[in-house]
Write an enzyme that holds these catalytic residues in place. Structure first.
Site, PDB file in Angstrom:
ATOM      1  CD  GLU A 121      -3.029   0.903   2.226  1.00  0.00           C
ATOM      2  OE1 GLU A 121      -4.068   0.393   1.762  1.00  0.00           O
ATOM      3  OE2 GLU A 121      -2.863   1.182   3.428  1.00  0.00           O
TER       4      GLU A 121
ATOM      5  CE  LYS B 223      -2.418   4.216   6.636  1.00  0.00           C
ATOM      6  NZ  LYS B 223      -2.798   3.082   7.513  1.00  0.00           N
TER       7      LYS B 223
ATOM      8  CE  LYS C  71      -7.683   0.607   2.883  1.00  0.00           C
ATOM      9  NZ  LYS C  71      -6.320   0.577   3.404  1.00  0.00           N
TER      10      LYS C  71
ATOM     11  CD  GLU D 188     -11.980  -2.244   5.640  1.00  0.00           C
ATOM     12  OE1 GLU D 188     -11.011  -2.060   4.878  1.00  0.00           O
ATOM     13  OE2 GLU D 188     -12.355  -1.413   6.485  1.00  0.00           O
TER      14      GLU D 188
ATOM     15  CG  ASN E  70      -9.758  -2.855   8.701  1.00  0.00           C
ATOM     16  OD1 ASN E  70      -8.595  -3.025   9.075  1.00  0.00           O
ATOM     17  ND2 ASN E  70     -10.250  -1.660   8.444  1.00  0.00           N
TER      18      ASN E  70
ATOM     19  CD  GLU F 114      -9.141  -4.900   4.117  1.00  0.00           C
ATOM     20  OE1 GLU F 114      -9.164  -3.670   4.311  1.00  0.00           O
ATOM     21  OE2 GLU F 114     -10.139  -5.534   3.737  1.00  0.00           O
ATOM     22  CB  SER F 115      -5.013  -3.043   9.173  1.00  0.00           C
ATOM     23  OG  SER F 115      -5.611  -2.200   8.207  1.00  0.00           O
TER      24      SER F 115
END
Length: 247
Positions: free
Chosen positions: A40, A42, A103, A152, A172, A202-203
């Site tokens: 990603e 970001k 995103k 998500e 997530n 995710e994350s």
């Protein structure tokens, strides 16, 4: 004499064909990858502030691709994440060919058109932001525009949205209200998703061993941003991370 207007209109038809054409597939990229890393771009986080304020979209995403990422995610929210639709255009113009996830916090069809126009392959739809009916409408419109949908979810209650049959189901690990992150969330919810879903965690993923463990419970994609962006060379960080997964 050449009819310039007719030439312009003909070209516009080609542009519209490209707009509605199916884009590089995020789903297929993850299914074919032995690592599933979605790297990603970001630059900023609401909880941590600037991660890499001078990060360039014409350099880092292409470096991700060259260093083995299966796909990319690019933050386009400006107010809270320092993003921009232009970052996806810049990534494409730099030579990126991988699928790119748009995103953002998508709540309106206009954002889907923006995603298709700037060169995204897929969009993120966040269950916490949408009613089920609204989510269904946006998913349908995304498909009309040739975009895949990563849906998500964060908790067991939200998993009912998976029956809308998105292209990919994301879990997530970060609570979007408190921004507290717990990777165990993916492990808890993995078996509750449809068996044939392409699952994305995710994350909060910073350890290659965590990726291996998540793969063992059915995940095929792993969205990682801060762990890479916080380094001096994000592309190199992806390369080193992938080496450790394979070792």
């Amino acid at each position: 004499m050449k009819d310039v207007l007719q030439d312009i209109i003909a070209h516009k038809h080609k542009e519209m064909d490209a707009l509605y054409a199916r884009k590089p597939s995020l789903r297929e990229a993850l299914l074919q990858s032995n690592t599933g890393i979605i790297a990603e771009f970001k630059r900023r986080s609401p909880s941590k502030g600037w991660i890499k304020q001078d990060g360039r979209a014409d350099i880092i995403p292409l470096s991700y691709e060259h260093n083995g990422a299966a796909a990319l995610s690019i933050l386009t929210d400006e107010e809270y994440f320092g993003g921009s639709d232009e970052f996806i255009r810049q990534a494409r113009q730099s030579g990126v060919t991988l699928p790119i996830l748009y995103k953002n916090f998508v709540i309106d069809e206009a954002q889907l058109y923006a995603a298709a126009l700037c060169g995204a392959s897929a969009v993120l739809l966040i269950v916490a932001c949408l009613t089920k009916e609204r989510c269904k409408e946006l998913l349908h419109k995304a498909h009309e525009l040739g975009l895949e949908v990563l849906l998500e979810m964060h908790n067991e209650r939200e998993l009912e949205y998976a029956e809308l049959e998105p292209d990919l189901c994301g879990i997530n690990n970060r609570n979007l209200g408190s921004f507290v992150t717990d990777v165990e969330n993916s492990f808890r919810l993995a078996d509750l998703l449809p068996a044939d879903a392409v699952k994305v965690s995710e994350s909060g993923i910073s350890n290659p061993e965590t990726v291996s463990q998540l793969r063992s419970v059915g995940f095929r994609g792993f969205l990682i941003g801060e762990s890479f962006m916080a380094t001096a060379d994000p592309g190199c960080a992806v390369n080193e991370f992938i080496k450790k997964i394979k070792s």
